[in-house]
Design an enzyme around this catalytic site. Structure first.
Site, PDB file in Angstrom:
ATOM      1  CB  CYS A  43      -0.988   0.100   1.127  1.00 32.63           C
ATOM      2  SG  CYS A  43      -1.951   1.611   1.310  1.00 32.63           S
ATOM      3  CB  CYS A  48      -3.199   2.597  -1.558  1.00 31.30           C
ATOM      4  SG  CYS A  48      -3.355   0.969  -0.908  1.00 31.30           S
ATOM      5  CE  LYS A  51      -4.967   4.099  -6.155  1.00 29.59           C
ATOM      6  NZ  LYS A  51      -5.392   2.659  -5.950  1.00 29.59           N
ATOM      7  CE1 TYR A 177     -11.114  -1.895  -5.607  1.00 30.54           C
ATOM      8  CE2 TYR A 177     -11.503  -4.141  -6.376  1.00 30.54           C
ATOM      9  CZ  TYR A 177     -11.850  -3.201  -5.602  1.00 30.54           C
ATOM     10  OH  TYR A 177     -12.793  -3.322  -4.398  1.00 30.54           O
ATOM     11  CD  GLU A 181      -7.204   1.959  -8.260  1.00 34.87           C
ATOM     12  OE1 GLU A 181      -7.929   2.217  -7.520  1.00 34.87           O
ATOM     13  OE2 GLU A 181      -6.170   1.526  -8.267  1.00 34.87           O
ATOM     14  CG  HIS A 437     -28.725  23.372  -2.889  1.00 32.56           C
ATOM     15  ND1 HIS A 437     -28.785  22.325  -3.572  1.00 32.56           N
ATOM     16  CD2 HIS A 437     -28.808  24.226  -3.374  1.00 32.56           C
ATOM     17  CE1 HIS A 437     -29.076  22.889  -5.007  1.00 32.56           C
ATOM     18  NE2 HIS A 437     -29.208  24.140  -4.855  1.00 32.56           N
ATOM     19  CD  GLU A 442     -28.306  19.287  -2.950  1.00 35.27           C
ATOM     20  OE1 GLU A 442     -29.254  19.254  -2.378  1.00 35.27           O
ATOM     21  OE2 GLU A 442     -27.525  19.947  -3.811  1.00 35.27           O
TER      22      GLU A 442
HETATM   23  P1  NDP Z   1      -8.611  -7.808  -9.740  1.00 28.03           P
HETATM   24  O1  NDP Z   1      -8.958  -9.390  -9.208  1.00 28.03           O
HETATM   25  O2  NDP Z   1      -9.354  -6.723  -9.243  1.00 28.03           O
HETATM   26  O3  NDP Z   1      -8.727  -7.741 -11.448  1.00 28.03           O
HETATM   27  C1  NDP Z   1      -7.873  -8.811 -12.194  1.00 28.03           C
HETATM   28  C2  NDP Z   1      -8.440  -8.639 -13.799  1.00 28.03           C
HETATM   29  O4  NDP Z   1      -7.599  -9.531 -14.377  1.00 28.03           O
HETATM   30  C3  NDP Z   1      -9.855  -8.932 -13.990  1.00 28.03           C
HETATM   31  O5  NDP Z   1     -10.456  -8.067 -14.758  1.00 28.03           O
HETATM   32  C4  NDP Z   1      -9.493 -10.252 -14.505  1.00 28.03           C
HETATM   33  O6  NDP Z   1     -10.636 -10.801 -15.166  1.00 28.03           O
HETATM   34  C5  NDP Z   1      -8.282 -10.221 -15.078  1.00 28.03           C
HETATM   35  N1  NDP Z   1      -7.743 -11.328 -15.340  1.00 28.03           N
HETATM   36  C6  NDP Z   1      -7.474 -12.364 -14.505  1.00 28.03           C
HETATM   37  N2  NDP Z   1      -6.886 -13.359 -15.130  1.00 28.03           N
HETATM   38  C7  NDP Z   1      -6.660 -13.060 -16.639  1.00 28.03           C
HETATM   39  C8  NDP Z   1      -6.268 -13.995 -17.667  1.00 28.03           C
HETATM   40  N3  NDP Z   1      -5.728 -15.158 -17.336  1.00 28.03           N
HETATM   41  N4  NDP Z   1      -6.218 -13.177 -18.881  1.00 28.03           N
HETATM   42  C9  NDP Z   1      -6.830 -12.063 -18.690  1.00 28.03           C
HETATM   43  N5  NDP Z   1      -7.403 -11.382 -17.784  1.00 28.03           N
HETATM   44  C10 NDP Z   1      -7.215 -12.059 -16.579  1.00 28.03           C
HETATM   45  O7  NDP Z   1      -6.984  -7.596  -9.509  1.00 28.03           O
HETATM   46  P2  NDP Z   1      -5.937  -6.457  -9.736  1.00 28.03           P
HETATM   47  O8  NDP Z   1      -4.750  -6.829  -9.997  1.00 28.03           O
HETATM   48  O9  NDP Z   1      -6.508  -5.098 -10.178  1.00 28.03           O
HETATM   49  O10 NDP Z   1      -6.167  -5.833  -8.064  1.00 28.03           O
HETATM   50  C11 NDP Z   1      -5.905  -6.969  -7.047  1.00 28.03           C
HETATM   51  C12 NDP Z   1      -6.613  -6.566  -5.595  1.00 28.03           C
HETATM   52  O11 NDP Z   1      -5.929  -5.399  -5.087  1.00 28.03           O
HETATM   53  C13 NDP Z   1      -8.025  -5.990  -6.191  1.00 28.03           C
HETATM   54  O12 NDP Z   1      -8.861  -7.372  -6.064  1.00 28.03           O
HETATM   55  C14 NDP Z   1      -8.296  -5.186  -4.836  1.00 28.03           C
HETATM   56  O13 NDP Z   1      -8.764  -6.138  -4.022  1.00 28.03           O
HETATM   57  C15 NDP Z   1      -6.975  -4.754  -4.442  1.00 28.03           C
HETATM   58  N6  NDP Z   1      -6.633  -3.528  -4.959  1.00 28.03           N
HETATM   59  C16 NDP Z   1      -7.484  -2.222  -4.324  1.00 28.03           C
HETATM   60  C17 NDP Z   1      -7.507  -1.196  -4.743  1.00 28.03           C
HETATM   61  C18 NDP Z   1      -8.329   0.091  -4.224  1.00 28.03           C
HETATM   62  O14 NDP Z   1      -9.083  -0.444  -3.030  1.00 28.03           O
HETATM   63  N7  NDP Z   1      -8.690   0.976  -4.706  1.00 28.03           N
HETATM   64  C19 NDP Z   1      -6.520  -0.623  -5.874  1.00 28.03           C
HETATM   65  C20 NDP Z   1      -6.017  -1.660  -6.332  1.00 28.03           C
HETATM   66  C21 NDP Z   1      -5.939  -3.103  -6.009  1.00 28.03           C
HETATM   67  P3  NDP Z   1     -12.103 -11.378 -14.681  1.00 28.03           P
HETATM   68  O15 NDP Z   1     -13.003 -10.183 -14.130  1.00 28.03           O
HETATM   69  O16 NDP Z   1     -12.502 -11.863 -16.064  1.00 28.03           O
HETATM   70  O17 NDP Z   1     -11.509 -12.396 -13.633  1.00 28.03           O
END
Ligand code: NDP
Length: 460
Positions: A43, A48, A51, A177, A181, A437, A442
């Protein structure tokens, strides 16, 4: 006489580990923690915090444009990626120092080395073996990339924070996510961004309206969103800095960088966890109960390494509850219900509680209140960016069980309203609250007519 060197040894000084170590020490435990990288974890060092700093940086482009509608004349702005990265690094260095001081002031012994299990009560750090009555695994997660030919040419979020220069053209792979982002960050900073996602709307798991709305707004800002799209191969042209990406539909895209944001996996590699007797799921997740206890009585795990709900505040909460339970004499279990979260996409998403589909499944009959509007600021800025707000109410109890916002300040707004949802407040109590407002928020206390009822007026 205590046979162990420490009462608690924590593996990993990220958000969850540091909180657990400090709280356990405050309860009087003799605590040690080890960390091979800088203190603060994903983080603070490569997640976080940096980012969000990059998100702020990328927003300025729009602010300069919007200013014109308010009478400003802004000279052509210039952006320096190296200056931004240097400023970001200074802040991360400061935070690292802050975390080091926190540990020192709490009386926690820090080993600035990688730790691995030697036995159920002992850990190897550098050339020392240290024993502890309790051990906490808080090693977090790391990016995962699918084994696509040429994926070795791609970067992950880890590298994105330290690129020597801003890529002119970048392909973002994933729809979660991190992908959303970083697509927004690079787009705002002036890169040409394509985002490839294998399903028909980004942010799987979020409310369907949110998914479609944010995808549309991201495209309106210039991100080329390729849905139902799969990367098949990445190829570096000999003698060229560019990468050729071939998709499953046969098309080819030339870019300067490819970034995979295809999920993160628990960070257990090199821990020699088998020496501890702790059971790990096939995907690497350390299995724990509601007190974060593993199958070995005195070994616990918190945060992303358990992959329950991978959010920093959740890891901190889990670490704190563990320390209170084991060293503070008050057993505190952890639930992961109604945890608010945000995606710092552009526009950002804020959400708490059930999506419309999940609420329907869980509660049966629901009322949905929804509003889409142009924020006041954009009446003069001329920007077409709209805001979406949605309230989900369980019809039988009239409790508000979900709030979803896409738009400026969505994370800030939802953080406040999450208290109301967590407290089980009803739609009547929302209605009884007077709005401020003119604000966007709101809207959440002034939506009167459900949009999913025959007798209700459709939301605008
Ligand atoms: P996520 O799990 O959010 O997203 C992973 C993405 O990769 C999904 O869209 C998934 O598709 C895709 N994917 C997975 N496997 C493959 C593949 N073999 N080929 C193509 N696409 C694939 O993970 P992130 O890496 O974005 O983030 C990890 C975690 O970190 C998040 O789940 C979150 O908990 C945390 N995080 C939180 C943040 C916040 O609070 N703002 C910011 C960043 C991270 P599909 O949907 O089809 O599975």
């Amino acid at each position: 006489m205590n046979p162990f060197d420490f009462d608690l040894f924590v593996l990993g000084a990220g958000s969850g580990g540091v909180r657990a170590a400090r709280v356990a020490a405050a309860h009087g435990a003799r605590v040690a923690i080890c960390e091979e990288s800088r203190v603060g974890g994903t983080c603070v060092i490569r997640g976080c915090v940096p980012k969000k700093l990059l998100v702020y940086a990328s927003h300025f482009a729009e602010e300069f444009e919007d200013a014109a509608g308010f009478g400003w004349t802004v000279a052509r702005p210039k952006f320096s990626w190296p200056d931004l990265i240097a400023a970001k690094d200074r802040e991360i260095g400061r935070l690292n120092g802050f975390y080091l001081r926190l540990l020192k002031d709490s009386g926690v012994t820090l080993f600035q080395q990688r730790g691995s299990f030697v036995g159920a009560h002992s850990v190897c750090v550098g050339d020392r073996v240290v024993s502890a009555a309790h051990i906490l695994i808080a090693t977090g997660g790391r990016p995962w990339i699918p084994g696509i030919p040429g994926s070795e040419h791609a970067i992950t979020s880890n590298e994105a924070f330290d690129l020597a220069e801003l890529p002119g053209r970048i392909l973002m792979v994933g729809g979660g996510y991190i992908a959303c982002e970083f697509a927004g960050i690079f787009n705002g900073l002036g890169a040409n961004v394509t985002q490839s996602y294998r399903r028909d709307a980004v942010l799987r798991g979020f409310d369907q309206d949110v998914r479609e709305f944010v995808g549309q707004e991201m495209q309106n800002k210039g991100i080329c969103l390729r849905l139902l799209s799969e990367v098949e191969q990445i190829h570096r042209q000999p003698g060229s800095a560019g990468l050729n990406v071939r998709f499953a539909d046969g098309t080819v895209l030339e870019v300067d960088q490819v970034m995979f944001a295809t999920g993160r996996i628990p960070n257990v590699a090199g821990l020699d966890i088998q020496n501890s007797g702790v059971e790990v799921n096939p995907d690497g997740r350390v299995r724990v109960d509601e007190f974060s206890r593993t199958n070995v009585d005195h070994i616990y795990a918190v945060g992303d390494v358990t992959s329950r709900l991978n959010l920093t505040p959740v890891a901190i909460y889990e670490g704190h509850a563990f320390a209170d339970s084991v060293f503070g004499g008050k057993a505190r279990s952890v639930t992961h219900e109604l945890v608010p979260s945000a995606v710092f996409s552009q526009p950002p998403v804020g959400t708490v509680g059930f999506s419309e589909a999940d609420a329907q499944h869980h509660f049966g009959e629901i009322d949905v209140y929804s509003s889409r509007f142009l924020p006041l600021k954009h009446t003069l800025s001329g920007r077409k960016e709209r805001t979406l707000m949605k309230l989900i109410v369980a019809r039988a109890t009239q409790k508000v069980v979900g709030i979803h916002i896409v738009g400026q300040d969505a994370p800030e707004i939802v953080q406040g309203f999450a208290v109301a949802v967590k407290s089980g407040l009803s739609k009547d109590q929302f209605d009884a609250t007077i709005g401020i407002h003119p604000t966007a928020a709101e809207e959440l206390v002034t939506m009167r007519h459900p949009v999913n009822r025959q007798d209700g007026r459709q939301g605008q």
